[in-house]
Write an enzyme that holds these catalytic residues in place. Structure first.
Site, PDB file in Angstrom:
ATOM      1  N   LYS A 182       6.512-103.180 -68.315  1.00  0.00           N
ATOM      2  CA  LYS A 182       7.254-102.089 -67.569  1.00  0.00           C
ATOM      3  C   LYS A 182       8.315-101.651 -68.244  1.00  0.00           C
ATOM      4  CE  LYS A 182       8.985-102.022 -62.891  1.00  0.00           C
ATOM      5  NZ  LYS A 182       9.350-103.279 -61.562  1.00  0.00           N
ATOM      6  N   SER A 215       7.437-101.699 -57.249  1.00  0.00           N
ATOM      7  CA  SER A 215       7.573-100.607 -58.143  1.00  0.00           C
ATOM      8  C   SER A 215       6.720-100.662 -59.537  1.00  0.00           C
ATOM      9  CB  SER A 215       9.160-100.662 -58.536  1.00  0.00           C
ATOM     10  OG  SER A 215       9.570-101.893 -59.141  1.00  0.00           O
ATOM     11  N   SER A 226       8.114-106.188 -56.079  1.00  0.00           N
ATOM     12  CA  SER A 226       7.510-105.383 -56.843  1.00  0.00           C
ATOM     13  C   SER A 226       6.721-105.875 -57.989  1.00  0.00           C
ATOM     14  CB  SER A 226       8.953-104.542 -57.767  1.00  0.00           C
ATOM     15  OG  SER A 226       9.672-103.607 -56.838  1.00  0.00           O
TER      16      SER A 226
END
Lengths: 498, 496
Positions: free
Chosen positions: B84, B159, B183
């Site tokens: 990420k 997210s 997330s």
């Protein structure tokens, strides 16, 4: 001017005023690395900030790189605890770091890690001596001592603003006094005492020029006898003791004048201009920052063990007040001299390293308190920045005691050592300052003087003994101060009476 | 079988061992896949870096290890991962999906990523996400939204949307996400993969660009519970660079998963499963509710003891979370002032004053980020701190107590991950409050710092995945992975 009411008191031209002062002192801790990163925090011995390559002493952590986290330097905690213990504070076994937010280019994270609600140390005090010969002792409360990180520095040059983060993250303690100080003299005495303590216990390098010890002063005035505090102003970042005293004096006077003219004091931050000897407004309370303090989620509460704190307490060296008393008792030094010698860790260590024999103490003390202090003041240097070393003073003390050099000559030697350094015996030889103890060689000189000044000789013989000084002085001048003054005086009297 | 169609690390290692596959061939196949299917899951592809890593490993495999994968020393040997884009990799652009960090190249690698690479993992690229990890749909990215792996009109969740979508679409084998209020778990649920958030403090946050420091945790996103356990155990452990990491023993969780799955679903026998009555609210999608009810029934029929529990402060969770998270975010994002960090746009160079300069720099934040900075700045300001942040911290303690008393009675707690399955692109992006409610089931465990996992259990009529949310007591990852492994078995997931 008509009398009026202020803080519930009648005020008129005859009102006696009182100044109320609280000091906030930022002390840079002399740890090798920074408070939250591995970057170097300390200047090399005798080095200056200006010599360091800008931004060389940084890691991603103190440069505030995204994703980095603080990890607390244990040594910084130890030094802060030492400071607290040396000022009789209570050490909080649980304390908490908090973020203090403001935007400024030298603050890379947009917040400073500090302490607010749970500081490391609280409720301490120190004693100061003021008045003639330091005859009045006052106890000044210390509200709190908390840990925080220093900011970087901005440099504005050629239309650019440059940021240097070498100082960002250097550990600080902020020592906050109670509003217990009443005069500029007391404020100066407090600062000198605190300075003596932090340099004596080895937590601060004590270099004022490099900002190791910086002071903000909160100042207000009120009619004497009034029990509430007046509105205060804060004078920021004055970095010499003398200027703090002057700034407080002129600020108190300014406030008094404003009030007497019917004006009001506004809570604001002011700066002191040493050249004009006046303070001027920097920002008002309306422009004051909202620092949005909250506990730093990156740092769990700081928990200390009582044993660890007790261990630090046991390791504390002799403190300045104890040193002062010992110098008086052990060496028979005056109160003034022993206070001055113990007022800075560096000076005290220097003195003790030079006074290796008990009878050296007095001559060493005389040279340090007199000549060296004068030279330091004139040059603006710190002791460490000069070429002076304790060995030179042991040697000089030995020569003075043997009457091999006169005190006058010794001062001359110190002047040269201060600038150029060197070895005392060689220097005394080179400068031809070896004291003349056998006065036979100067007898012709004395006889010549007596022959050349019949008027003064007659005066002396008629009982005006002061004239002796004239003759001694002339001989000293002619011999470059090398003659043993005691023996000279004796011989002079003898010759004058012949 | 397509070269990237592996579901488990052990399958890849077997292929390496048999000589039918090399790390370099494997890495190539993922790059082919990511170029053929534009999901916008990657912000930065690290093709050269990944191929160099793979080349070295391929060479080592043949020479140093003589064709046998070194599973003990390098348990992730040759495993291609997506990272990420909130985690730093030395020398690789790290943007947080924000225009403000568009050009930021960190000079250091996050501890968690370093540990994975030391274990032999290969970084394929930096995954798209909601800007600064703020969002539940991955629509708040300065690099554009991520597309759902199977339904192109849907969001992948956020997210960690890029991390989830790419794993589901086989554009990387597994990935790292970060979870502040859900997330990892929500996009895992939307995309039909396993997503796990460990106990707060298990995995170092050093190198994780902060959103809300007291909640942020890194976690694995994988195709199996076993691999989630393996990645998690490699990343866990105390880190001197992160003072909030815990000094707690890390077990061989992947071995526990294998053992549990060898034993079979009889492992449910005696497992006490808590079902919080507050979690089955109005507005929960009927298909989601049915899927959860049905899995609970299946657990029961395998011998699990189903216990109705109460977490009375759940109703305050979302409000509490948004006070804590935005407050911390407003502080953490202060550093993007354009002096050192934050792209200095042409407009900012023309700034007339320092304040004007800050304004122009901060115009580069997306609207959700700006909203949260403003909310957080307000919540921390003098006179409001007590009413907001301090109060929220107190409620948080109450919620932690809720869980503690519940765990007196049960081993794990189950709930839906999200009230709905993957929603449509644009469906909630105009309504922040509705978006915030997507995290209603994941937020309480975040506030309490508990380990939790999302395991895919079913699909709705449209074929959109539904995940089961499992929560275990603090530091009880062993128990969490065990329960996750059993659920996986129960729904016909992977067996060894």
């Amino acid at each position: 001017m008509n009398a009026f009411q202020l803080y519930g008191m009648n005020v008129g031209p005859d009102t006696e005023w009182e100044t109320v002062i609280g000091l906030e002192v930022h002390v840079q801790l002399a740890t090798e690395s920074k408070i939250f990163s591995q970057a170097r925090a300390r200047l090399s011995a005798g080095g200056s900030v200006a010599d360091e390559m800008p931004n060389a002493n940084t890691t991603p952590v103190c440069a505030g790189h995204p994703g980095t986290l603080p990890s607390l330097n244990q040594k910084a905690v130890e030094y802060a605890v030492r400071t607290g213990l040396a000022t009789q504070c209570r050490i909080n076994l649980k304390s908490q770091f908090a973020r203090k937010h403001y935007f400024y280019p030298d603050l890379p994270k947009g917040y400073q890690i500090s302490q607010l609600e749970l500081p490391l140390c609280e409720a301490g005090h120190l004693n100061i001596e003021v008045g003639a010969e330091g005859s009045v002792m006052r106890r000044i409360g210390i509200t709190r001592i908390h840990m925080e990180e220093d900011a970087g520095k901005n440099l504005h040059r050629d239309g650019f603003s440059l940021v240097n983060l070498n100082r960002a993250g250097v550990p600080l303690v902020e020592v906050v006094s109670e509003p217990d100080l009443r005069t500029a003299e007391e404020a100066g005495a407090y600062l000198r005492k605190l300075y003596g303590i932090v340099t004596c216990i080895g937590v601060c390098d004590g270099n004022l020029q490099e900002g190791n010890f910086r002071c903000d002063a909160n100042v207000s005035v009120r009619p004497k006898g009034c029990t509430r505090f007046g509105t205060r102003t804060e004078i920021k970042n004055v970095n010499s003791f003398r200027f703090v005293e002057k700034a407080i004096e002129v600020e108190a006077e300014r406030q008094k004048q404003v009030i007497l003219m019917g004006g009001e004091i506004h809570q604001e931050t002011r700066l002191y201009d040493a050249q004009k000897n006046q303070t001027f407004s920097m920002r008002s309370k309306e422009e004051a920052q909202d620092y949005r303090y909250f506990p730093d989620p990156d740092l769990p509460p700081l928990l200390l063990g009582q044993d660890w704190v007790d261990g630090i307490r046991r390791s504390l060296p002799e403190l300045p007040d104890q040193k002062r008393d010992r110098y008086r008792a052990e060496f028979g030094l005056s109160k003034y001299d022993s206070s001055l010698l113990s007022s800075s860790g560096e000076l005290a260590r220097f003195f003790e390293a030079a006074a290796i024999k008990v009878d050296y103490a007095k001559p060493v003390s005389n040279l340090l308190v007199g000549e060296v202090t004068r030279l330091l003041n004139d040059s603006g240097l710190e002791l460490a920045q000069t070429k002076l070393v304790p060995k030179q003073f042991s040697d000089l003390a030995a020569l003075i005691l043997e009457q091999a050099v006169s005190v006058t000559a010794a001062k001359q030697v110190v002047g040269v050592l201060f600038k150029d350094g060197g070895d005392v015996p060689t220097l005394v030889e080179r400068l031809g300052l070896k004291q003349l103890n056998d006065l036979r060689s100067i007898e012709p000189l004395i006889e010549q003087l007596i022959a050349a000044n019949p008027k003064q000789v007659a005066e002396y013989r008629s009982g005006k003994e002061k004239v002796l000084g004239f003759f001694v002085g002339q001989v000293m001048k002619a011999t470059g101060g090398k003659v043993n003054p005691g023996s000279l005086q004796e011989l002079m009297i003898k010759k004058l009476k012949e | 079988m397509a070269m990237n169609n592996f579901k488990k690390i052990s399958e890849i290692h077997e292929a390496f061992d048999s000589g039918t596959l090399t790390p370099i061939e494997l890495v190539h196949s993922y790059f082919v896949e990511m170029k053929s299917n534009p999901l916008n899951a990657f912000i930065t592809e690290c093709q050269d870096r990944a191929l160099a890593q793979a080349e070295q490993l391929t060479h080592d495999l043949k020479s140093k290890y003589q064709g046998k994968t070194p599973r003990v020393a390098k348990p992730l040997f040759g495993i291609p991962l997506g990272i990420k884009d909130v985690l730093t990799v030395d020398g690789v652009r790290t943007t947080c999906a924000s225009k403000i960090l568009e050009d930021y190249i960190p000079p250091y690698t996050a501890t968690a990523v370093q540990k994975l690479e030391n274990a032999g993992a290969i970084t394929l690229g930096k995954m798209n996400m909601d800007e600064f990890a703020m969002g539940s749909s991955n629509e708040n990215s300065a690099f554009g939204p991520v597309i759902h792996p199977t339904h192109s009109d849907r969001v992948p969740g956020g997210s960690s949307g890029g991390s989830a979508s790419a794993v589901a679409a086989k554009q990387c084998f597994a990935s790292l996400g970060t979870d502040t209020g859900g997330s990892i778990r929500l996009p895992a649920s939307f995309c039909g993969i396993v997503g796990m958030k460990p106990t707060y403090g298990r995995i170092s946050r050093y190198g994780q660009i902060a959103f809300a420091s007291s909640l942020d945790q890194i976690g694995p996103m994988t195709q199996s519970v076993e691999d989630a356990a393996l990645l998690c155990q490699i990343m866990s452990g105390e880190d001197p660079l992160d003072s909030t990491t815990l000094n707690a023993p890390v077990d061989d969780w992947s071995e526990s998963v294998r053992a549990e799955q060898r034993r079979g679903v009889s492992g449910f026998s005696g497992l006490r499963v808590g079902v919080p009555q507050e979690y089955f609210i109005e507005g929960i999608h009927p298909e989601v509710k049915n899927a959860i009810d049905s899995i609970i029934q299946k657990m029961k029929s395998q011998g699990a003891e189903i216990v109705s529990i109460s977490l009375p402060h759940t109703q305050y969770a979302v409000a509490t979370y948004y006070v804590v998270a935005v407050s911390e975010a407003s502080s953490n994002l202060s550093r993007y002032d354009g002096v050192k960090f934050g792209t200095r746009s042409a407009a900012a160079r023309e700034a007339k004053s320092l304040e004007d300069f800050y304004k122009k720099i901060r115009a580069n934040f997306g609207s959700e980020v700006k909203r949260r900075i403003i909310l957080g700045t307000f919540a921390l300001s003098s006179g409001y701190y007590d009413a907001y942040y301090r109060r929220a911290s107190q409620v948080r303690r109450l919620m932690r107590n809720d869980f503690e008393s519940a765990f007196q009675k049960v081993d794990v707690i189950v709930s839906p991950v999200c009230p709905t399955t993957a929603f449509k692109l644009g469906e909630k992006s105009k309504n922040p409050l509705q978006m915030y409610l997507s995290d209603i089931f994941t937020i309480p465990a975040s506030l309490a710092g508990l380990p939790c996992i999302s395991v895919p259990i079913a699909k709705d009529q449209e074929g959109l995945p539904i995940g089961l949310h499992l929560i275990a007591p603090r530091l009880q990852e062993t128990l969490l992975f065990k329960a996750g492994a059993l659920v996986e078995l129960l729904v016909g997931g992977h067996t060894s």
